[in-house]
Design an enzyme around this catalytic site. Structure first.
Site, mmCIF file in Angstrom:
data_model
loop_
_atom_site.group_PDB
_atom_site.id
_atom_site.type_symbol
_atom_site.label_atom_id
_atom_site.label_comp_id
_atom_site.label_asym_id
_atom_site.label_seq_id
_atom_site.Cartn_x
_atom_site.Cartn_y
_atom_site.Cartn_z
ATOM 1 N N VAL A 29 1.009 -1.176 -0.132
ATOM 2 C CA VAL A 29 0.130 0.032 0.038
ATOM 3 C C VAL A 29 0.842 1.212 -0.136
ATOM 4 O O VAL A 29 1.109 1.876 -1.023
ATOM 5 C CB VAL A 29 -0.821 -0.066 1.224
ATOM 6 C CG1 VAL A 29 -1.916 1.288 1.288
ATOM 7 C CG2 VAL A 29 -1.877 -1.313 1.188
ATOM 8 N N CYS A 30 1.631 1.620 1.105
ATOM 9 C CA CYS A 30 2.205 2.723 1.250
ATOM 10 C C CYS A 30 3.524 2.791 0.208
ATOM 11 O O CYS A 30 3.800 3.911 -0.011
ATOM 12 C CB CYS A 30 2.677 2.776 2.794
ATOM 13 S SG CYS A 30 1.727 2.338 4.193
ATOM 14 N N MET A 31 4.065 1.960 -0.062
ATOM 15 C CA MET A 31 4.957 1.857 -1.023
ATOM 16 C C MET A 31 4.518 1.678 -2.416
ATOM 17 O O MET A 31 4.984 2.381 -3.388
ATOM 18 C CB MET A 31 6.095 0.739 -0.688
ATOM 19 C CG MET A 31 7.249 0.820 -1.611
ATOM 20 S SD MET A 31 8.500 -0.516 -1.107
ATOM 21 C CE MET A 31 7.771 -1.917 -2.077
#
Length: 84
Positions: free
Chosen positions: A38-40
């Protein structure tokens, strides 16, 4: 440089984040995140679409399940992200 988040899941959806990246003049990015998938992943995919070369720091990120990581690695290879 710190860019406050306004609740976006994809940092690239924050115009101030994109402006900060553009202001560096760099076309190669190194991206890590709390959650690999998600964040990456989301800002990496967005940066690739915007024409940046992106290195992802997979071992500095994590996932909530053992299955999520191999699935995400397949996505990385398919999208030609650079694993480091």
């Amino acid at each position: 440089m710190y860019v406050p988040r306004n609740g976006e899941i994809n940092a690239w959806d924050n115009p101030n984040f994109v402006k900060a990246v553009e202001a560096t003049g760099k076309k190669t990015l190194i991206i890590a995140g709390t959650l690999t998938s998600v964040c990456m992943a989301f800002p990496t995919l967005s940066a690739l679409a915007a024409g940046y070369k992106v290195y992802t720091v997979v071992d500095a990120s994590g996932n909530w399940s053992k299955l999520a990581m191999p699935c995400f690695q397949v996505l990385l290879v398919c999208r030609r992200m650079l694993l480091r």
